[in-house]
Design a protein around this motif. Structure first.
Motif, PDB file in Angstrom:
ATOM      1  N   THR A  47       0.846  -1.190   0.000  1.00 57.47           N
ATOM      2  CA  THR A  47       0.000   0.000   0.000  1.00 57.47           C
ATOM      3  C   THR A  47       0.883   1.242   0.000  1.00 57.47           C
ATOM      4  O   THR A  47       1.802   1.377   0.818  1.00 57.47           O
ATOM      5  N   VAL A  48       0.621   2.132  -0.943  1.00 61.77           N
ATOM      6  CA  VAL A  48       1.413   3.352  -1.072  1.00 61.77           C
ATOM      7  C   VAL A  48       1.131   4.247   0.132  1.00 61.77           C
ATOM      8  O   VAL A  48      -0.030   4.495   0.490  1.00 61.77           O
ATOM      9  N   GLY A  49       2.213   4.714   0.755  1.00 64.87           N
ATOM     10  CA  GLY A  49       2.106   5.609   1.897  1.00 64.87           C
ATOM     11  C   GLY A  49       3.212   6.648   1.885  1.00 64.87           C
ATOM     12  O   GLY A  49       4.121   6.605   1.048  1.00 64.87           O
ATOM     13  N   VAL A  50       3.138   7.582   2.796  1.00 64.62           N
ATOM     14  CA  VAL A  50       4.125   8.658   2.918  1.00 64.62           C
ATOM     15  C   VAL A  50       5.006   8.372   4.125  1.00 64.62           C
ATOM     16  O   VAL A  50       4.497   8.088   5.216  1.00 64.62           O
ATOM     17  N   SER A  51       6.308   8.418   3.923  1.00 63.34           N
ATOM     18  CA  SER A  51       7.276   8.201   5.008  1.00 63.34           C
ATOM     19  C   SER A  51       8.414   9.195   4.861  1.00 63.34           C
ATOM     20  O   SER A  51       8.689   9.685   3.761  1.00 63.34           O
ATOM     21  N   PRO A  52       9.105   9.524   5.946  1.00 65.15           N
ATOM     22  CA  PRO A  52      10.181  10.517   5.867  1.00 65.15           C
ATOM     23  C   PRO A  52      11.417   9.949   5.175  1.00 65.15           C
ATOM     24  O   PRO A  52      11.716   8.761   5.256  1.00 65.15           O
ATOM     25  N   LEU A  53      12.120  10.829   4.479  1.00 65.37           N
ATOM     26  CA  LEU A  53      13.380  10.445   3.846  1.00 65.37           C
ATOM     27  C   LEU A  53      14.443  10.217   4.915  1.00 65.37           C
ATOM     28  O   LEU A  53      14.475  10.893   5.942  1.00 65.37           O
ATOM     29  N   GLU A  54      15.320   9.258   4.646  1.00 64.61           N
ATOM     30  CA  GLU A  54      16.372   8.918   5.609  1.00 64.61           C
ATOM     31  C   GLU A  54      17.764   9.204   5.080  1.00 64.61           C
ATOM     32  O   GLU A  54      18.672   9.521   5.845  1.00 64.61           O
ATOM     33  N   ALA A  55      17.962   9.043   3.791  1.00 62.31           N
ATOM     34  CA  ALA A  55      19.301   9.212   3.228  1.00 62.31           C
ATOM     35  C   ALA A  55      19.712  10.674   3.251  1.00 62.31           C
ATOM     36  O   ALA A  55      18.883  11.580   3.109  1.00 62.31           O
ATOM     37  N   GLN A  56      21.003  10.919   3.452  1.00 66.37           N
ATOM     38  CA  GLN A  56      21.559  12.262   3.462  1.00 66.37           C
ATOM     39  C   GLN A  56      22.705  12.333   2.457  1.00 66.37           C
ATOM     40  O   GLN A  56      23.347  11.327   2.156  1.00 66.37           O
ATOM     41  N   VAL A  57      22.923  13.537   1.954  1.00 63.88           N
ATOM     42  CA  VAL A  57      24.008  13.757   1.007  1.00 63.88           C
ATOM     43  C   VAL A  57      25.308  13.909   1.782  1.00 63.88           C
ATOM     44  O   VAL A  57      25.425  14.795   2.635  1.00 63.88           O
ATOM     45  N   GLU A  58      26.262  13.042   1.508  1.00 64.27           N
ATOM     46  CA  GLU A  58      27.565  13.083   2.176  1.00 64.27           C
ATOM     47  C   GLU A  58      28.673  13.177   1.135  1.00 64.27           C
ATOM     48  O   GLU A  58      28.554  12.615   0.038  1.00 64.27           O
ATOM     49  N   TYR A  59      29.714  13.899   1.497  1.00 67.20           N
ATOM     50  CA  TYR A  59      30.892  14.025   0.654  1.00 67.20           C
ATOM     51  C   TYR A  59      32.122  13.642   1.469  1.00 67.20           C
ATOM     52  O   TYR A  59      32.177  13.874   2.679  1.00 67.20           O
ATOM     53  N   ALA A  60      33.068  13.048   0.800  1.00 69.45           N
ATOM     54  CA  ALA A  60      34.336  12.709   1.449  1.00 69.45           C
ATOM     55  C   ALA A  60      35.244  13.925   1.448  1.00 69.45           C
ATOM     56  O   ALA A  60      35.406  14.594   0.415  1.00 69.45           O
ATOM     57  N   GLY A  61      35.799  14.229   2.605  1.00 69.07           N
ATOM     58  CA  GLY A  61      36.686  15.379   2.726  1.00 69.07           C
ATOM     59  C   GLY A  61      37.981  15.018   3.426  1.00 69.07           C
ATOM     60  O   GLY A  61      38.189  13.880   3.863  1.00 69.07           O
ATOM     61  N   GLU A  62      38.856  15.984   3.538  1.00 68.61           N
ATOM     62  CA  GLU A  62      40.171  15.792   4.163  1.00 68.61           C
ATOM     63  C   GLU A  62      40.454  16.949   5.099  1.00 68.61           C
ATOM     64  O   GLU A  62      40.159  18.109   4.779  1.00 68.61           O
ATOM     65  N   VAL A  63      41.018  16.628   6.260  1.00 63.36           N
ATOM     66  CA  VAL A  63      41.383  17.652   7.239  1.00 63.36           C
ATOM     67  C   VAL A  63      42.741  18.243   6.845  1.00 63.36           C
ATOM     68  O   VAL A  63      43.718  17.508   6.698  1.00 63.36           O
ATOM     69  N   ARG A  64      42.775  19.548   6.661  1.00 58.68           N
ATOM     70  CA  ARG A  64      44.011  20.234   6.270  1.00 58.68           C
ATOM     71  C   ARG A  64      44.237  21.439   7.173  1.00 58.68           C
ATOM     72  O   ARG A  64      43.309  21.951   7.804  1.00 58.68           O
ATOM     73  N   ALA A  65      45.487  21.875   7.203  1.00 59.73           N
ATOM     74  CA  ALA A  65      45.810  23.110   7.911  1.00 59.73           C
ATOM     75  C   ALA A  65      45.311  24.298   7.090  1.00 59.73           C
ATOM     76  O   ALA A  65      45.330  24.268   5.853  1.00 59.73           O
ATOM     77  N   ARG A  66      44.855  25.316   7.783  1.00 62.35           N
ATOM     78  CA  ARG A  66      44.367  26.483   7.054  1.00 62.35           C
ATOM     79  C   ARG A  66      45.480  27.150   6.272  1.00 62.35           C
ATOM     80  O   ARG A  66      45.246  27.674   5.173  1.00 62.35           O
ATOM     81  N   ILE A  67      46.685  27.135   6.818  1.00 65.59           N
ATOM     82  CA  ILE A  67      47.838  27.702   6.115  1.00 65.59           C
ATOM     83  C   ILE A  67      48.857  26.589   5.912  1.00 65.59           C
ATOM     84  O   ILE A  67      49.386  26.032   6.878  1.00 65.59           O
ATOM     85  N   GLU A  68      49.119  26.253   4.666  1.00 61.39           N
ATOM     86  CA  GLU A  68      50.125  25.248   4.320  1.00 61.39           C
ATOM     87  C   GLU A  68      51.109  25.892   3.345  1.00 61.39           C
ATOM     88  O   GLU A  68      50.756  26.241   2.221  1.00 61.39           O
ATOM     89  N   SER A  69      52.354  26.082   3.788  1.00 66.05           N
ATOM     90  CA  SER A  69      53.345  26.825   3.020  1.00 66.05           C
ATOM     91  C   SER A  69      54.291  25.875   2.293  1.00 66.05           C
ATOM     92  O   SER A  69      54.657  24.810   2.807  1.00 66.05           O
ATOM     93  N   ARG A  70      54.694  26.296   1.110  1.00 64.94           N
ATOM     94  CA  ARG A  70      55.748  25.608   0.353  1.00 64.94           C
ATOM     95  C   ARG A  70      57.018  26.451   0.497  1.00 64.94           C
ATOM     96  O   ARG A  70      57.104  27.538  -0.089  1.00 64.94           O
ATOM     97  N   LEU A  71      57.950  25.954   1.257  1.00 66.25           N
ATOM     98  CA  LEU A  71      59.163  26.717   1.552  1.00 66.25           C
ATOM     99  C   LEU A  71      60.270  26.347   0.580  1.00 66.25           C
ATOM    100  O   LEU A  71      60.476  25.173   0.265  1.00 66.25           O
ATOM    101  N   GLY A  72      60.995  27.381   0.122  1.00 66.42           N
ATOM    102  CA  GLY A  72      62.139  27.178  -0.770  1.00 66.42           C
ATOM    103  C   GLY A  72      63.229  28.182  -0.467  1.00 66.42           C
ATOM    104  O   GLY A  72      63.017  29.186   0.230  1.00 66.42           O
ATOM    105  N   PHE A  73      64.427  27.931  -0.989  1.00 68.85           N
ATOM    106  CA  PHE A  73      65.562  28.827  -0.785  1.00 68.85           C
ATOM    107  C   PHE A  73      65.350  30.117  -1.575  1.00 68.85           C
ATOM    108  O   PHE A  73      64.759  30.110  -2.665  1.00 68.85           O
TER     109      PHE A  73
END
Length: 403
Positions: A46-72
């Motif tokens: 029987t067709v009925g109404v139910s709440p959605l369960e799935a959520q949109v997820e993305y894979a991310g990476e933890v990084r430093a806000r400032i990442e410097s490339r140092l050279g001579f």
């Protein structure tokens, strides 16, 4: 010679033989009536109404806000690299070193030029002093004294230039040591000892201590829903509590290769996972969890031309009819219906590919309830000893027969 009017039995059979053959041929050519199509049993939902369960997820990476490339800041050959991948460094620590011999020689040359310029300046100063005394005695003209003054000023300027050149060469020699300008963690090594590098070539990468960001990418159709300041939930790949964050930056242009847009989320450093850890990001702006919708299992769907359709059961006539629907998205293993169905309708949930429009069906009724897990486990345990006993008896009989 007499002729008998009666026919012999053989002649009678011969007379009717063609008629028998024609009748047999007609019977062979006639098609048997098709058997009536069986009434299929179908499972309904029987067709009925139910709440959605799935959520949109993305894979991310933890990084430093400032990442410097140092050279001579100068070119040369790397003779030593103290920094190692993953090493924690402090401001002022030496990370790598160039061969300083050429710069030391240039510094010595600049120091010699300073000495020569100082000598010339002293000579010009003594000459000016002597000519000034002669001018006081009116032995020379004022123009001659002015020439000596100009010579003294030029010698002083040459000395100042030589001193500036010495300071510059001293800095060049100091630049042969690559020093960390902030505390952090070494996240990358781009050059090795023995390599000749030019000025500015990246040698090491350092993630500075401080604020942390979660970096992930979104497709082009979702970037319009992302805005700075939106709330985002972040959870670790290995589990744990979720962390609240806010969108800090949304890329203005897409990546050239992936055509996705980078999003940076600011999180609390005290609660952030380890640097470089993989996390799952759930933007609240893209989440539809809890929204009421009509959902169907994928087994109820079928393809009808270019459209998606389902079988709707008519309880009055016990038949099924095709109903075209629109699919909005997926919610886990179920399809979310955008239009075409209303709550209360009965839809065939399995076996949809063997039905036809207007076909008469019966509703499947489950005769036996599934056995509880405990009962099934007891039955398995009781069968296992019996099987073991049977196997032992069979082994004993085989041993007796061999003897």
């Amino acid at each position: 010679m007499r002729t008998s009017s009666a026919l012999r039995p053989v002649d009678r059979f011969t007379r009717y033989l063609p008629l028998v053959g024609v009748a047999a041929l007609l019977v062979a050519c006639s098609r048997p009536e098709p058997a009536p199509e069986p009434v299929r049993s179908v499972k309904l939902m029987t067709v009925g109404v139910s709440p959605l369960e799935a959520q949109v997820e993305y894979a991310g990476e933890v990084r430093a806000r400032i990442e410097s490339r140092l050279g001579f800041r100068v070119a040369g050959k790397i003779i030593k690299r103290q920094a190692e991948l993953g090493q924690r460094v402090k401001a002022g620590d030496v990370l790598a070193q160039l061969d300083p011999k050429d710069y030391q020689l240039a510094t010595e040359a600049a120091r010699a030029q300073v000495a020569a310029a100082a000598t010339q300046r002293d000579l010009a100063a003594a000459d000016f002093k002597r000519y000034a005394a002669l001018k006081d005695q009116n032995f020379i003209s004022g123009a001659e004294l002015e020439r000596r003054d100009t010579t003294l000023k030029a010698a002083q300027a040459t000395l100042d230039q030589a001193r500036a050149q010495l300071a510059s060469q001293g800095n060049q020699a100091e630049y042969t040591r690559l020093v960390a300008d902030a505390s952090g963690v070494i996240t990358g090594i781009d050059a090795e000892p023995g390599q000749v590098v030019s000025a500015g070539t990246p040698v090491v990468r350092i993630a500075q201590d401080g604020a942390r960001d979660v970096v992930f990418v979104v497709p082009e159709d979702k970037v319009g829903l992302m805005a700075v300041g939106q709330e985002v939930m972040v959870r670790g790949w290995s589990g744990g509590d979720s962390i609240a964050g806010k969108v800090r930056e949304v890329a203005a242009s897409a990546d050239a290769s992936t055509r996705t847009f980078q999003v940076k989320v600011a999180i609390d450093r005290a609660e952030s996972p380890a640097l470089g850890a993989t996390v799952y990001v759930t933007p609240k702006a893209l989440s539809h969890a809890g929204t009421p919708a009509i959902k169907l299992p994928t087994s109820a769907l079928r393809q009808e031309g270019q459209a998606t359709a389902v079988w709707v059961y008519d309880p009055a006539s016990s038949t099924v009819k095709s109903q075209v629907i629109q699919i909005a998205t997926a919610d886990g293993n179920e399809a979310v219906v955008a239009s075409g169905l209303a709550p209360g309708m009965q839809v065939v949930s399995t076996g949809v590919h063997v039905l036809s429009p207007g076909q008469k069906v019966t509703v499947y009724q489950q005769k036996y309830a599934p056995a509880p897990a405990s009962t099934a486990q007891q039955a398995t345990n009781s069968v296992a000893p019996a099987s073991s006993a049977g196997a032992s008896a069979a082994a004993a009989a085989a041993s007796a027969s061999a003897k």
